[in-house]
Design an enzyme around this catalytic site. Sequence first.
Site, PDB file in Angstrom:
ATOM      1  N   ASP A  69       5.082   0.824  45.201  1.00 55.85           N
ATOM      2  CA  ASP A  69       4.012   1.782  45.450  1.00 55.85           C
ATOM      3  C   ASP A  69       3.990   2.225  46.911  1.00 55.85           C
ATOM      4  O   ASP A  69       4.712   1.669  47.749  1.00 55.85           O
ATOM      5  CB  ASP A  69       2.652   1.202  45.035  1.00 55.85           C
ATOM      6  CG  ASP A  69       2.445  -0.251  45.468  1.00 55.85           C
ATOM      7  OD1 ASP A  69       3.158  -0.702  46.379  1.00 55.85           O
ATOM      8  OD2 ASP A  69       1.578  -0.914  44.898  1.00 55.85           O
ATOM      9  N   ASN A 138      -8.506  -7.760  41.041  1.00 52.87           N
ATOM     10  CA  ASN A 138      -9.074  -7.090  39.858  1.00 52.87           C
ATOM     11  C   ASN A 138      -8.035  -6.956  38.731  1.00 52.87           C
ATOM     12  O   ASN A 138      -8.244  -6.228  37.773  1.00 52.87           O
ATOM     13  CB  ASN A 138      -9.617  -5.701  40.239  1.00 52.87           C
ATOM     14  CG  ASN A 138      -8.518  -4.745  40.707  1.00 52.87           C
ATOM     15  OD1 ASN A 138      -7.351  -5.137  40.811  1.00 52.87           O
ATOM     16  ND2 ASN A 138      -8.872  -3.505  40.978  1.00 52.87           N
ATOM     17  N   HIS A 140      -4.943  -5.751  39.107  1.00 53.61           N
ATOM     18  CA  HIS A 140      -3.997  -4.630  39.206  1.00 53.61           C
ATOM     19  C   HIS A 140      -2.569  -5.113  39.436  1.00 53.61           C
ATOM     20  O   HIS A 140      -2.321  -6.205  39.939  1.00 53.61           O
ATOM     21  CB  HIS A 140      -4.446  -3.571  40.224  1.00 53.61           C
ATOM     22  CG  HIS A 140      -4.240  -3.884  41.667  1.00 53.61           C
ATOM     23  ND1 HIS A 140      -5.054  -3.381  42.662  1.00 53.61           N
ATOM     24  CD2 HIS A 140      -3.307  -4.623  42.326  1.00 53.61           C
ATOM     25  CE1 HIS A 140      -4.620  -3.792  43.838  1.00 53.61           C
ATOM     26  NE2 HIS A 140      -3.571  -4.553  43.650  1.00 53.61           N
ATOM     27  N   GLU A 145      -4.646   0.352  38.579  1.00 57.25           N
ATOM     28  CA  GLU A 145      -5.991  -0.219  38.577  1.00 57.25           C
ATOM     29  C   GLU A 145      -6.474  -0.404  37.136  1.00 57.25           C
ATOM     30  O   GLU A 145      -5.886   0.160  36.198  1.00 57.25           O
ATOM     31  CB  GLU A 145      -6.927   0.732  39.328  1.00 57.25           C
ATOM     32  CG  GLU A 145      -6.537   0.969  40.784  1.00 57.25           C
ATOM     33  CD  GLU A 145      -6.892  -0.194  41.707  1.00 57.25           C
ATOM     34  OE1 GLU A 145      -6.840  -1.365  41.277  1.00 57.25           O
ATOM     35  OE2 GLU A 145      -7.209   0.079  42.875  1.00 57.25           O
TER      36      GLU A 145
HETATM   37  C1  GLP Z   1      -1.628  -4.436  47.093  1.00 56.39           C
HETATM   38  C2  GLP Z   1      -0.342  -4.012  46.410  1.00 56.39           C
HETATM   39  C3  GLP Z   1      -0.058  -4.869  45.202  1.00 56.39           C
HETATM   40  C4  GLP Z   1      -0.168  -6.339  45.576  1.00 56.39           C
HETATM   41  C5  GLP Z   1      -1.572  -6.621  46.032  1.00 56.39           C
HETATM   42  C6  GLP Z   1      -1.807  -8.084  46.342  1.00 56.39           C
HETATM   43  O1  GLP Z   1      -2.761  -3.952  46.474  1.00 56.39           O
HETATM   44  N1  GLP Z   1      -0.373  -2.652  45.993  1.00 56.39           N
HETATM   45  O2  GLP Z   1       1.243  -4.580  44.720  1.00 56.39           O
HETATM   46  O3  GLP Z   1       0.114  -7.127  44.448  1.00 56.39           O
HETATM   47  O4  GLP Z   1      -1.755  -5.844  47.208  1.00 56.39           O
HETATM   48  O5  GLP Z   1      -1.615  -8.355  47.688  1.00 56.39           O
HETATM   49  P1  GLP Z   1      -1.650  -9.799  48.322  1.00 56.39           P
HETATM   50  O6  GLP Z   1      -0.385 -10.441  47.939  1.00 56.39           O
HETATM   51  O7  GLP Z   1      -1.735  -9.543  49.800  1.00 56.39           O
HETATM   52  O8  GLP Z   1      -2.850 -10.474  47.785  1.00 56.39           O
END
Ligand code: GLP
Length: 248
Positions: A69, A138, A140, A145
Amino acid sequence: MTLRLVVAENPEELAACASDRIMDAVAGRMAPVLGVATGSSPLGIYAELARRVTFGSNPLARASIFALDEYVGFSADDSRSYAAFVRERVVRPLGIDPARVFVPNGAAVDADAEAARFEAQLISSGGVDVQVVGIGSNGHLGFNEPDSPLNSGTRVVTLSASTRSDNVRYFDAIESVPTQAITQGLATIGRARAIILVAQGEHKARALAAALFGPVSPECPASVLQLHADVTVVIDGPAAQHLPTVWS
Ligand code: GLP
């Protein structure tokens, strides 16, 4: 679903287990394709992979890299972009040719066209051999989302308030957190031949339990992983605390 679950004792074990699985998935591939997630959870894995590349001949040095992303509005040279994360945390440490690195262009004038272009690039690469994913608090996956269609492709999405607030730690204020992103869709992610889900911390525990043992539903986008044939879940104890006892 073939689901392997590893509850690691410490961050080193977590990184080693996930790296072992990635190396298995690319073994023997002349031109492997690795899908990478951003966020804090996979950082130790990328560091461990870089260590392994440094200490031997390694198919990952020949890999193509696809990101999950990117924020809409950020160009690759913005330090807050996911392109910058991928460059600094994956591409440079692994010594990968930047010509084989694919991240949606968040600064594209036509973000919808950019999303379609990225999906086409992914397909023409032959597909992802192994995709690393994190999970949002959440549920995702990428930036899919809650209420994302399970059959979605790469597209422009609007970020939820909870995701923007989870990610404000990378910005100076909530107003600076982008409101939109380009994300691989749930069906796009599901086409990867193998998936590694990594999560750490009790703030991920409820989302993980819903994703792995709740109903498969757009309400918890990561539940789509239950439909996949080859998923490895590598997590720590706090993240595992709401999984059924037989698993944790
Ligand atoms: C962002 C990314 C996700 C990732 C999430 C969790 O929102 N778009 O792909 O899984 O962060 O991040 P973290 O590993 O810092 O909790």
